[in-house]
Design a protein around this motif. Structure first.
Motif, mmCIF file in Angstrom:
data_model
loop_
_atom_site.group_PDB
_atom_site.id
_atom_site.type_symbol
_atom_site.label_atom_id
_atom_site.label_comp_id
_atom_site.label_asym_id
_atom_site.label_seq_id
_atom_site.Cartn_x
_atom_site.Cartn_y
_atom_site.Cartn_z
ATOM 1 N N ALA A 94 0.825 -1.205 0.000
ATOM 2 C CA ALA A 94 0.000 0.000 0.000
ATOM 3 C C ALA A 94 0.861 1.258 0.000
ATOM 4 C CB ALA A 94 -0.925 -0.010 1.213
ATOM 5 N N ILE A 95 1.902 1.258 0.844
ATOM 6 C CA ILE A 95 2.766 2.438 0.936
ATOM 7 C C ILE A 95 3.585 2.615 -0.333
ATOM 8 C CG2 ILE A 95 4.740 3.425 2.171
ATOM 9 C CD1 ILE A 95 3.606 2.094 4.713
ATOM 10 N N SER A 96 4.174 1.532 -0.832
ATOM 11 C CA SER A 96 4.963 1.616 -2.057
ATOM 12 C C SER A 96 4.092 2.009 -3.247
ATOM 13 C CB SER A 96 5.661 0.276 -2.337
ATOM 14 O OG SER A 96 6.569 -0.034 -1.311
ATOM 15 N N ALA A 97 2.858 1.490 -3.262
ATOM 16 C CA ALA A 97 1.947 1.845 -4.352
ATOM 17 C C ALA A 97 1.664 3.338 -4.341
ATOM 18 C CB ALA A 97 0.647 1.059 -4.231
ATOM 19 N N MET A 98 1.409 3.893 -3.165
ATOM 20 C CA MET A 98 1.139 5.323 -3.069
ATOM 21 C C MET A 98 2.377 6.139 -3.427
ATOM 22 S SD MET A 98 -1.992 5.894 -2.406
ATOM 23 C CE MET A 98 -2.144 7.502 -1.660
ATOM 24 N N LEU B 163 1.852 1.569 -13.156
ATOM 25 C CA LEU B 163 2.404 1.450 -11.814
ATOM 26 C C LEU B 163 1.315 1.140 -10.794
ATOM 27 C CD1 LEU B 163 5.310 3.631 -10.602
ATOM 28 C CD2 LEU B 163 3.561 2.901 -9.004
ATOM 29 N N LEU B 164 0.163 1.785 -10.933
ATOM 30 C CA LEU B 164 -0.931 1.538 -9.996
ATOM 31 C C LEU B 164 -1.430 0.103 -10.114
ATOM 32 C CD1 LEU B 164 -2.862 2.699 -7.907
ATOM 33 C CD2 LEU B 164 -4.349 3.441 -9.763
ATOM 34 N N THR B 165 -1.540 -0.384 -11.327
ATOM 35 C CA THR B 165 -2.036 -1.743 -11.549
ATOM 36 C C THR B 165 -1.144 -2.784 -10.887
ATOM 37 O OG1 THR B 165 -3.047 -1.120 -13.667
ATOM 38 C CG2 THR B 165 -2.601 -3.470 -13.303
ATOM 39 N N SER B 166 0.165 -2.691 -11.135
ATOM 40 C CA SER B 166 1.074 -3.701 -10.576
ATOM 41 C C SER B 166 1.303 -3.513 -9.080
ATOM 42 C CB SER B 166 2.412 -3.682 -11.325
ATOM 43 O OG SER B 166 2.965 -2.384 -11.342
ATOM 44 N N SER B 167 1.288 -2.271 -8.601
ATOM 45 C CA SER B 167 1.495 -2.031 -7.171
ATOM 46 C C SER B 167 0.336 -2.578 -6.344
ATOM 47 C CB SER B 167 1.661 -0.530 -6.904
ATOM 48 O OG SER B 167 2.849 -0.043 -7.458
ATOM 49 N N LEU B 168 -0.882 -2.377 -6.824
ATOM 50 C CA LEU B 168 -2.042 -2.858 -6.081
ATOM 51 C C LEU B 168 -2.088 -4.378 -6.003
ATOM 52 C CD1 LEU B 168 -4.832 -0.402 -7.283
ATOM 53 C CD2 LEU B 168 -3.619 -0.417 -5.097
ATOM 54 N N ALA B 169 -1.427 -5.032 -6.943
ATOM 55 C CA ALA B 169 -1.388 -6.497 -6.933
ATOM 56 C C ALA B 169 -0.191 -7.030 -6.149
ATOM 57 C CB ALA B 169 -1.322 -7.023 -8.367
#
Length: 476
Positions: free
Chosen positions: A149-153, A323-329
């Protein structure tokens, strides 16, 4: 000491998760946003403040460099003054710097607010984000979700910075982008009221002032040398050599302090863990490529193609989406795939994205030519941000979390500053004379860095083969 967030019942755990993660993730978002949103304001700021593209580049690189230079001392201060207190102090400094930038009459004041105050504020508030996450969440899966969550943000902040900054700049003016930062910071301060500090501060802890000065000075000299490459080759060599010498003195000082029974800025134990060392290399490479490609593409679009802030920002939507797509996964992938494999796959996809930008952009006037490459870069970076952080943070116990968090964030931000300095210097040097060649060379440099990151990831321990003497990830 507060128990890990995951130790309570499901309902309580879920509520605590949201309360802790939201302000921490937003803090990482706004710091990453601040590092990239300036890229779409290059023309607007240079015209309004009567400066040059290189002047804006120096401001951006200085902000990232101040973060990198002070992140290790910032992490160490959390032991002495407490993680929550440092987090809040950093937010206040950051917000004050943003407001100063909003009224800056010239480049000097802009750099004071942006490069110095926001840079110092970030160095104070980011280490607590990762320390608190490591201490409050237990287990590989739990930490993977939290770091995800933090890295995604953080990644979205960096990737969406150009889009959000472009929208604000086009609608209201570039100064309002800093007002936006100040408003987000105020919201974080309010949301973080109930974030617990798992460990009490220890005012008796020694702070290694000499080590802090030596480490910061060494990093500043090295990056300043890179920035000087466009003006004088000898000056570049001299500054980088001086920086290397100062860093050598820093490590010598650390060893002397440990032998004398003192407490240096960094423990040499941090550099004796092979898994952590390789993870730090991958972190540096990831942020170097992300911030370097962001600056290069933004500068090329504005200076060469003549796009305005909103047009430039919209083009970066592809990177943000990827980036959002892969981070959320990331959390789900961490439970199904070894972290080493995710990091390697991320670098492969990222390198493919850089290659696509090289193949499709040069000589092609179509704006859509940027989308496939930026999408792949976003997907690749988002895929490996969380595994790299988890590999590093989980390699050490609670007693070293302050130091490793500071070192980890310093290495990542050093990568960001090097990306803007190295790739930015390459393209700025020839952007007005041979723009296509300068763009191509800058992208080749970033591709080489991505391949070096892939090589480092390949040497990470294979699943089921932990490094001798290293704790099992997730079980410090």
């Amino acid at each position: 000491m507060h128990p890990p967030v995951e130790s309570g019942p499901d309902g309580q755990r879920s509520g605590a998760l949201r309360r802790v993660l939201l302000p921490l993730a937003l803090a990482q978002f706004i710091c990453s946003f601040a590092g990239s949103n300036m890229n779409v304001m290059i023309n607007d700021i240079s015209q309004d403040l009567d400066t040059t593209v290189q002047g804006v580049q120096i401001a951006i690189t200085s902000f990232l460099l101040v973060m990198a230079a002070l992140m290790i001392p910032g992490g160490k201060l959390t032991d002495r003054y407490g993680r929550k207190r440092c987090f809040t102090a950093g937010l206040v400094l950051f917000g004050a710097g943003a407001l100063l930038c909003a009224v800056a009459p010239g480049l000097g004041v802009l750099m004071l607010g942006y490069s110095i105050l926001e840079g110092v504020g970030t160095a104070l508030l980011i280490p607590p984000v990762y320390i608190l996450t490591t201490l409050l969440f237990s287990g590989v899966a739990g930490r993977a979700r939290a770091f995800g969550a933090i890295s995604a943000m953080g990644g979205v902040g960096a990737a969406a910075g150009p889009l959000i900054g472009g929208l604000i700049t086009s609608a209201l003016g570039w100064r309002w982008a800093f007002v936006f930062q100040a408003l987000i910071v105020a919201a974080i301060v309010w949301l973080s009221r109930r974030v617990p500090d798992p460990l009490p501060p220890d005012p008796t802890r020694h702070f290694d002032t000499r080590g802090a000065v030596l480490s910061a000075a060494g990093l500043v000299l090295v990056v300043t040398g890179i920035l000087a490459a466009d003006n004088s080759g000898w000056l570049m060599i001299g500054l980088m050599a001086a920086g290397a010498l100062v860093l050598l003195l820093f490590f010598r000082w650390v060893r002397e302090q440990e032998r004398a029974g003192g407490e240096p800025l960094l423990s040499t134990a941090l550099f004796q863990n092979r898994t952590s060392n390789l993870g730090l290399v991958t972190q540096n490479a990831q942020w170097l490529v992300l911030m370097g490609s962001s600056f290069v593409v933004a500068a090329y679009l504005q200076v060469v193609r003549g796009y305005n802030a909103i047009e430039t920002g919209l083009i970066f939507t592809a990177a943000t989406a990827g980036l959002l797509t892969s981070s959320l996964a990331a959390g789900r992938l961490a439970r199904r795939r070894p972290q080493r494999n995710l990091i390697m796959a991320g670098f492969v996809v990222t390198a493919a994205g850089i290659g696509t930008l090289l193949a499709m952009v040069i000589g092609t006037p179509k704006v859509w030519a940027f989308a496939p490459g930026l999408l792949l870069i976003g997907l690749g970076i988002g895929l490996m941000l969380t595994p790299s952080v988890n590999v590093v943070q989980s390699s050490f116990g609670d007693d070293l979390q302050g130091e490793i968090s500071g070192l980890s964030r310093s290495v990542s931000n050093l990568g960001s500053s090097l990306g803007t300095a190295i790739a930015g210097t390459v393209i700025v040097a020839g952007i007005t004379k041979t723009p296509e060649r300068a763009y191509g060379l800058a992208m080749v440099v970033l591709a080489v860095v991505a391949l070096l990151g892939l090589a480092a990831a390949a040497f990470l321990p294979k699943p089921g083969l932990p490094v001798a003497g290293a704790p099992v990830p997730g079980e410090p």
